[in-house]
Enzyme design. Structure first.
Site, PDB file in Angstrom:
ATOM      1  N   ARG A 236       2.252   2.353   9.514  1.00  0.00           N
ATOM      2  CA  ARG A 236       1.597   3.220  10.674  1.00  0.00           C
ATOM      3  C   ARG A 236       2.480   3.536  11.837  1.00  0.00           C
ATOM      4  NH1 ARG A 236      -2.538  -0.796   8.643  1.00  0.00           N
ATOM      5  NH2 ARG A 236      -4.322   0.516   7.921  1.00  0.00           N
TER       6      ARG A 236
ATOM      7  N   GLY B 122      10.897  -2.636   5.714  1.00  0.00           N
ATOM      8  CA  GLY B 122      10.198  -3.885   5.478  1.00  0.00           C
ATOM      9  C   GLY B 122       9.973  -4.353   4.143  1.00  0.00           C
ATOM     10  N   HIS B 123       9.373  -3.294   3.278  1.00  0.00           N
ATOM     11  CA  HIS B 123       9.060  -3.425   1.885  1.00  0.00           C
ATOM     12  C   HIS B 123      10.079  -3.599   1.140  1.00  0.00           C
ATOM     13  CE1 HIS B 123       5.657  -0.565   3.064  1.00  0.00           C
ATOM     14  NE2 HIS B 123       5.064  -1.985   2.930  1.00  0.00           N
TER      15      HIS B 123
ATOM     16  N   MET C 239       0.878  -1.333   0.011  1.00  0.00           N
ATOM     17  CA  MET C 239       0.056   0.206   0.039  1.00  0.00           C
ATOM     18  C   MET C 239       0.767   1.103  -0.109  1.00  0.00           C
ATOM     19  SD  MET C 239      -3.472  -0.929   2.208  1.00  0.00           S
ATOM     20  CE  MET C 239      -2.734  -0.545   3.695  1.00  0.00           C
TER      21      MET C 239
ATOM     22  N   GLN D 281     -10.170  -2.744   1.681  1.00  0.00           N
ATOM     23  CA  GLN D 281      -9.741  -3.396   3.299  1.00  0.00           C
ATOM     24  C   GLN D 281      -9.702  -2.595   4.225  1.00  0.00           C
ATOM     25  OE1 GLN D 281      -5.769  -4.366   1.204  1.00  0.00           O
ATOM     26  NE2 GLN D 281      -4.837  -3.836   3.245  1.00  0.00           N
TER      27      GLN D 281
ATOM     28  N   ALA E 282       4.045   3.736   0.944  1.00  0.00           N
ATOM     29  CA  ALA E 282       4.618   4.400   2.249  1.00  0.00           C
ATOM     30  C   ALA E 282       5.802   3.558   2.762  1.00  0.00           C
ATOM     31  CB  ALA E 282       3.853   4.707   3.419  1.00  0.00           C
ATOM     32  N   LEU E 283       6.577   3.180   1.404  1.00  0.00           N
ATOM     33  CA  LEU E 283       7.590   2.212   1.573  1.00  0.00           C
ATOM     34  C   LEU E 283       8.648   2.375   2.559  1.00  0.00           C
ATOM     35  CD1 LEU E 283       8.077   1.666  -2.120  1.00  0.00           C
ATOM     36  CD2 LEU E 283       6.450   0.522  -0.686  1.00  0.00           C
TER      37      LEU E 283
ATOM     38  N   VAL F 235      10.739  -7.370   9.337  1.00  0.00           N
ATOM     39  CA  VAL F 235      12.007  -6.485   9.680  1.00  0.00           C
ATOM     40  C   VAL F 235      11.687  -5.429  10.595  1.00  0.00           C
ATOM     41  CG1 VAL F 235      13.258  -4.412   8.389  1.00  0.00           C
ATOM     42  CG2 VAL F 235      12.740  -6.474   7.142  1.00  0.00           C
TER      43      VAL F 235
ATOM     44  N   LYS G  24       5.114 -10.308   9.129  1.00  0.00           N
ATOM     45  CA  LYS G  24       4.671  -9.589   9.954  1.00  0.00           C
ATOM     46  C   LYS G  24       2.757  -9.552  10.171  1.00  0.00           C
ATOM     47  CE  LYS G  24       3.797  -4.948   9.748  1.00  0.00           C
ATOM     48  NZ  LYS G  24       2.806  -4.324  10.203  1.00  0.00           N
TER      49      LYS G  24
HETATM   50  P1  AMP Z   1       1.508  -3.172   3.443  1.00  0.00           P
HETATM   51  O1  AMP Z   1       1.999  -1.769   2.475  1.00  0.00           O
HETATM   52  O2  AMP Z   1       1.544  -2.574   4.828  1.00  0.00           O
HETATM   53  O3  AMP Z   1       0.090  -3.487   2.834  1.00  0.00           O
HETATM   54  O4  AMP Z   1       2.503  -4.108   3.348  1.00  0.00           O
HETATM   55  C1  AMP Z   1       2.815  -4.723   2.311  1.00  0.00           C
HETATM   56  C2  AMP Z   1       3.856  -5.875   2.481  1.00  0.00           C
HETATM   57  O5  AMP Z   1       4.778  -5.762   3.135  1.00  0.00           O
HETATM   58  C3  AMP Z   1       2.807  -7.130   3.419  1.00  0.00           C
HETATM   59  O6  AMP Z   1       3.161  -8.241   2.654  1.00  0.00           O
HETATM   60  C4  AMP Z   1       3.448  -6.811   4.754  1.00  0.00           C
HETATM   61  O7  AMP Z   1       3.299  -8.071   5.293  1.00  0.00           O
HETATM   62  C5  AMP Z   1       4.792  -6.609   4.212  1.00  0.00           C
HETATM   63  N1  AMP Z   1       5.428  -5.809   5.497  1.00  0.00           N
HETATM   64  C6  AMP Z   1       5.101  -4.777   6.182  1.00  0.00           C
HETATM   65  N2  AMP Z   1       5.894  -4.375   7.413  1.00  0.00           N
HETATM   66  C7  AMP Z   1       6.922  -5.224   7.059  1.00  0.00           C
HETATM   67  C8  AMP Z   1       7.798  -5.611   7.984  1.00  0.00           C
HETATM   68  N3  AMP Z   1       8.325  -4.815   9.035  1.00  0.00           N
HETATM   69  N4  AMP Z   1       8.469  -6.716   7.628  1.00  0.00           N
HETATM   70  C9  AMP Z   1       8.330  -7.620   6.841  1.00  0.00           C
HETATM   71  N5  AMP Z   1       7.359  -7.517   5.778  1.00  0.00           N
HETATM   72  C10 AMP Z   1       6.638  -6.242   6.274  1.00  0.00           C
END
Ligand code: AMP
Length: 280
Positions: A187, A33-34, A27, A61, A29-30, A176, A149
């Site tokens: 967040r 983790g991304h 989503m 969602q 805001a990389l 991460v 996560k």
């Molecule tokens: P999001 O942008 O929050 O929807 O996350 C996109 C992807 O990144 C999802 O598969 C999350 O599980 C993964 N993700 C988000 N934060 C982390 C993190 N700290 N470590 C590993 N993967 C992450």
């Protein structure tokens, strides 16, 4: 890096050159983790393959009244991060590219979605499954990377792929963390300085529970009690859930086994943070 903003372009461009493709759905805001997911995608795609990242803040969602409007959308920074990480294709469609006003078909998983986050976020995983299924159809990846996560999301996506006979290999990426143990999350930026200071306590409480489990404690109830007590002692924390579940069925477990995971969701102010740990 190719930037694609419409569904039609996605079909045309990706049909043209058929190389192994690995998708990282996000989503935006990389954060670190991304970037780790992108690194794993590159490794899985190989030098002849292609890494695609999607950035789409998926309205389906978000529950009514949640943070959809204020969810961060730093478009230029995200584009730059993708470019710097060697991403081949960035797919960032507008909402109207993804959903028709009279859309009437969704994808729903009906067992794992009703536990943990599904209880406090009704409809959330229907939104996740629907958008991921659409991304798989639009971008036709051979594999896709998801973070541990969001371990319930990962289990549900695996189930959807299995039950819908989707030909996409799911790759799990370890969580991460920041130096103090807090799981990296878009967040985290919402946290006040006081909340941010207390938030790493989630990871500490989970690690303590895992140590106790490895030390021979098999009662989920006593592990849960200690974790709840510890979290409740933090003035800014408000527990949504703390549970011990089986890693694949996500059903609650009374006894800890090698497949047990402890999962937590805790509000710090208005920000809901999640984390989890394998117990043995
Ligand atoms: P999001 O942008 O929050 O929807 O996350 C996109 C992807 O990144 C999802 O598969 C999350 O599980 C993964 N993700 C988000 N934060 C982390 C993190 N700290 N470590 C590993 N993967 C992450």
């Amino acid at each position: 890096m190719k930037i694609i903003e419409t569904a039609a372009e996605a079909h045309d461009a990706l049909a043209a050159a058929r190389r192994p493709r690995v998708l990282v759905p996000t989503m935006g805001a990389l954060h670190r983790g991304h970037l780790e997911l992108i690194r794993l995608a590159r490794a899985a795609a190989g030098s002849g393959g292609e890494v695609a990242v999607s950035i789409f803040v998926n309205p389906l969602q978000f529950e009514p009244g949640s943070d959809f409007e204020k969810y961060p959308r730093p478009q230029n920074e995200d584009e730059e991060s993708c470019r710097a990480s060697g991403v081949d294709v960035l797919f960032r469609p507008a909402g109207s590219e993804m959903y028709f006003a009279d859309q009437s078909v969704t994808v729903e998983e009906n067992a794992l979605s009703h536990t943990l986050c599904g209880k406090s976020r009704p409809g959330h995983f229907r939104g996740v499954c629907t958008v991921v299924a659409k991304l798989f159809h639009l971008l036709e990846p051979d594999a896709a990377v998801f973070g541990e996560k969001d371990f319930q999301q990962l289990a549900i996506i695996r189930r959807m792929v299995r039950d819908m006979s989707m030909r996409v290999r799911i790759i799990a990426a370890p969580t991460v963390r920041e130096a103090d143990g807090l799981a990296a999350s878009s967040r985290n930026a919402y946290l006040s300085p006081e909340e941010r200071e207390q938030a790493p306590m989630l990871r500490a409480a989970l690690r303590e529970a895992a140590e106790q489990a490895r030390g021979g404690e098999t009662s989920a109830a006593s592990l849960l009690q200690r974790v709840r007590d510890r979290i409740s002692a933090a003035s800014h924390a408000c527990i949504d859930y703390v549970e011990v579940v089986d890693a694949s069925s996500l059903q609650a477990r009374e006894r800890v086994t090698t497949d047990s995971v402890m999962a937590v969701a805790v509000y710090f102010g208005k920000t809901r943070l999640i984390d989890n740990i394998r117990l043995q």
